[in-house]
Design a protein around this motif. Structure first.
Motif, PDB file in Angstrom:
ATOM      1  N   THR A   1      19.382  41.287 -46.582  1.00 53.75           N
ATOM      2  CA  THR A   1      20.534  42.019 -47.130  1.00 53.75           C
ATOM      3  C   THR A   1      21.273  42.771 -46.021  1.00 53.75           C
ATOM      4  OG1 THR A   1      19.388  44.128 -47.441  1.00 53.75           O
ATOM      5  CG2 THR A   1      19.092  42.497 -49.177  1.00 53.75           C
TER       6      THR A   1
ATOM      7  N   SER B   1      21.515  46.021 -46.339  1.00 51.95           N
ATOM      8  CA  SER B   1      21.040  47.372 -46.599  1.00 51.95           C
ATOM      9  C   SER B   1      20.692  48.118 -45.315  1.00 51.95           C
ATOM     10  CB  SER B   1      19.793  47.286 -47.497  1.00 51.95           C
ATOM     11  OG  SER B   1      19.092  48.509 -47.471  1.00 51.95           O
TER      12      SER B   1
ATOM     13  N   TYR C   1      26.597  46.111 -56.999  1.00 50.12           N
ATOM     14  CA  TYR C   1      26.752  45.357 -55.748  1.00 50.12           C
ATOM     15  C   TYR C   1      28.238  45.174 -55.423  1.00 50.12           C
ATOM     16  CZ  TYR C   1      26.135  41.920 -52.096  1.00 50.12           C
ATOM     17  OH  TYR C   1      26.176  41.265 -50.887  1.00 50.12           O
TER      18      TYR C   1
ATOM     19  N   ASP D   1      23.641  48.194 -52.209  1.00 47.06           N
ATOM     20  CA  ASP D   1      22.852  47.030 -51.798  1.00 47.06           C
ATOM     21  C   ASP D   1      21.346  47.299 -51.758  1.00 47.06           C
ATOM     22  OD1 ASP D   1      22.655  48.684 -49.603  1.00 47.06           O
ATOM     23  OD2 ASP D   1      24.134  47.566 -48.418  1.00 47.06           O
TER      24      ASP D   1
ATOM     25  N   ARG E   1      19.339  37.395 -56.558  1.00 47.62           N
ATOM     26  CA  ARG E   1      19.687  37.431 -55.124  1.00 47.62           C
ATOM     27  C   ARG E   1      19.398  36.099 -54.432  1.00 47.62           C
ATOM     28  NH1 ARG E   1      15.872  41.039 -51.550  1.00 47.62           N
ATOM     29  NH2 ARG E   1      14.613  39.140 -51.714  1.00 47.62           N
TER      30      ARG E   1
ATOM     31  N   PRO F   1      24.224  38.986 -55.631  1.00 48.30           N
ATOM     32  CA  PRO F   1      24.054  40.378 -55.205  1.00 48.30           C
ATOM     33  C   PRO F   1      22.879  40.499 -54.247  1.00 48.30           C
ATOM     34  CG  PRO F   1      23.278  40.087 -57.467  1.00 48.30           C
ATOM     35  CD  PRO F   1      23.855  38.782 -57.044  1.00 48.30           C
ATOM     36  N   LYS F   2      23.180  40.802 -52.993  1.00 53.62           N
ATOM     37  CA  LYS F   2      22.133  40.883 -51.963  1.00 53.62           C
ATOM     38  C   LYS F   2      21.499  42.266 -52.001  1.00 53.62           C
ATOM     39  CE  LYS F   2      22.734  36.780 -49.973  1.00 53.62           C
ATOM     40  NZ  LYS F   2      21.691  35.767 -50.194  1.00 53.62           N
ATOM     41  N   MET F   3      20.580  42.426 -52.925  1.00 55.73           N
ATOM     42  CA  MET F   3      19.909  43.725 -53.101  1.00 55.73           C
ATOM     43  C   MET F   3      18.602  43.769 -52.316  1.00 55.73           C
ATOM     44  SD  MET F   3      21.269  46.023 -55.113  1.00 55.73           S
ATOM     45  CE  MET F   3      22.654  46.157 -56.261  1.00 55.73           C
TER      46      MET F   3
END
Lengths: 222, 308
Positions: free
Chosen positions: B3, B5, B97, B102, B139, B155-157
């Protein structure tokens, strides 16, 4: 069995006050076993109601009867003439029995005398506890015979939450942690490693998620 | 890297990460979220935004996360399975997102019994492990839980989960962690650690299964303000274990010096936990005491935060 508890007398008085003749109808099945609405409870409630009403100067003719099963149309049919002779019926059966009466006797007021509680088992004399929520897809085979849906306060299907302490659920010391019970059983069965298997999200359609449920047995249905 | 993040970047670069938390206000008071986020600016790598914690209604985690993000911090969206079904949660995940959030934490949530709406239904359509699975599937496979494809970029969580080494049965706690990691948890934030010995014992089990190599474990830390707070957590908070020696130490301290003693205990714990193999950082939960996080981070030698 289906468990129930009798409603407070005050609530029942409000229901019956407007009528001259009522039928107090018990059921010989689950509510008899959990001492909420069998023949004995019908008698007790009849005298309790009679006394309370007399104190308020109200006189009502309370007739008593108990059916073998109120959730069965065959037995409900038995009381056609009895129903004709009263202004209203107070059913001491579970919600299924009350509705069976309401569907059959469409122009007769039907009131519940008990609050239907849950599907449970007897823990000891006078104590019943919830055991099943009727999810329609039993997973007891994977959880050592203890149901996390009915018995975990958060319906967790993959292990205990962070509130399990000393075998109790975080909501009350009177409630066992379902996952402690499951874990104890898995250990006793030597199946500890099966705990690591993830139980995927449940399909709630079998549990009422797709609306009221019905079972149709083609081999039996007429 | 899975991600964008900031927390993942810090952990991936091998730094000890620091997160903290902010409980949203019980009203439409965005200025309170701003005020709390100011205390944490530049001090932590991500800020947990709690989701109706203790089952009390608060500004949604989603909204408070957006406000925190607007302040230039990195919000960590907490999500409990108690209040919403899988449709609502997935909608919030793609919504969050879309607004640049993220990082998230998947929880089952405190029971409604403890909050101010004990009459509310507990939803629990899915549990926390299944929530982790759901976010990972969204994801990594671009699919909703129901199986349909998501449109656009998935959604790149960065997916977090909680672990409580102090709850029972203790012997199950490492396996429960393994389950969350297998479901897809990238990082773990633990319950507040007061009993460091017990935590170390849990970590031995974690290392025996090599779980610390599959997931980042952030040790939960809470400064105690007073002997009263210590006793409250010892007796009244489910799943929390406060050893008697900590209560005694606070009780032996004059009232006006107790907050300082609480900070000292907390810094000592961090120093000790830094030496535990497998601890990848710290999650400092200074409940309604956010202004002290900066001091704790500095005194524990975790400042300045790495720029990654």
């Amino acid at each position: 069995m289906i468990t129930a508890e009798r409603k407070p007398l005050e609530e029942l008085i409000e229901y019956v006050k407007p009528y001259k003749r009522i039928l107090l109808l018990g059921c010989n099945e689950c509510v008899t076993v959990c001492a909420a609405g069998g023949r004995k409870e019908v008698g007790l409630l009849a005298s309790g109601l009679q006394m309370a009403l007399l104190k308020s100067g109200i006189s009502i003719d309370i007739r008593q009867h108990t059916l073998e099963r109120q959730c069965d149309p065959e037995y409900v049919e038995e009381i056609v003439s009895m129903i004709a002779g009263v202004d209203a019926v107070v059913s001491m059966a579970c919600g299924c029995g009350v509705q069976q009466l309401a569907m059959r006797y469409k122009d007769k007021p039907i009131f519940p005398a008990v609050n239907t509680k849950f599907m449970g088992a007897s823990e000891r004399q006078g104590v019943w506890a919830e055991r099943c929520q009727g999810c329609g897809n039993c997973l007891l085979g994977e959880t050592g015979g203890i149901c996390p849906i009915a018995r975990c306060a958060k319906q967790l299907m993959n292990g205990p939450c962070g509130g399990s302490a000393g075998g109790h659920c975080e909501i009350s010391e009177d409630v066992d942690c379902a996952w402690q019970l499951i874990w104890d059983r898995l250990k006793a069965l030597g199946k500890e490693e099966s705990f690591v298997e993830i139980t995927p999200a449940k399909d709630w359609r079998s549990g009422g998620g797709s609306g009221p449920r019905k079972i149709i047995r083609e081999d039996l249905a007429e | 890297m899975k991600t964008e993040s900031n927390l993942e970047k810090v952990l991936n670069a091998g730094h000890l990460a620091v997160t903290s938390e902010c409980g949203p206000p019980r009203g439409a008071l965005p200025e309170e979220v701003v005020k709390k986020s100011k205390y944490l600016e530049g001090v932590v790598d991500a800020v947990n935004i709690t989701d109706n914690q203790t089952a009390m209604v608060r500004m949604s985690s989603f909204a408070a996360s957006v406000i925190t993000k607007q302040q230039g911090l990195h919000p960590l969206l907490q999500m409990v399975t108690r209040d919403r079904n899988r449709l609502a949660m997935q909608a919030d995940i793609i919504g969050a997102y879309s607004l640049g959030i993220d990082t998230m934490l998947c929880l089952s949530g405190d029971h409604t019994k403890f909050g101010d709406h004990p009459m509310a239904a507990n939803v629990h359509d899915i549990d926390s492990v299944q929530l982790i699975q759901m976010v990972k599937q969204m994801r990594d496979e671009g699919k909703f839980q129901g199986g349909a494809d998501l449109k656009g970029d998935p959604p790149k969580m960065f997916i977090g989960a909680a672990a409580n080494p102090f709850a029972d049965p203790f012997e199950l706690r490492v396996m429960r962690l393994a389950k969350k990691i297998n479901a897809g948890a990238d990082f773990i934030q633990t319950q507040c650690i007061f009993n460091v010995d017990k935590f170390e014992k849990w970590m031995e089990g974690v290392r025996a299964r090599r779980l610390h190599e599959k997931c980042y474990i952030l040790a939960g830390i809470t400064p105690i303000k007073s002997v009263g707070a210590a006793k409250f957590m010892q007796n009244r908070v489910p799943g929390m274990e406060v050893p008697q020696e900590i209560v005694d130490r606070m009780a032996a301290t004059p009232k006006e010096e107790q907050p300082e003693e609480g900070i000292k205990i907390c810094v000592e714990a961090i120093e000790r936990l830094k030496n535990v193999e497998g601890v990848a950082g710290f999650h400092i939960m200074a409940i309604e005491w956010e202004e002290k996080v900066e001091e704790i981070v500095k005194r524990a030698g975790l400042y300045p935060r790495p720029q990654v």
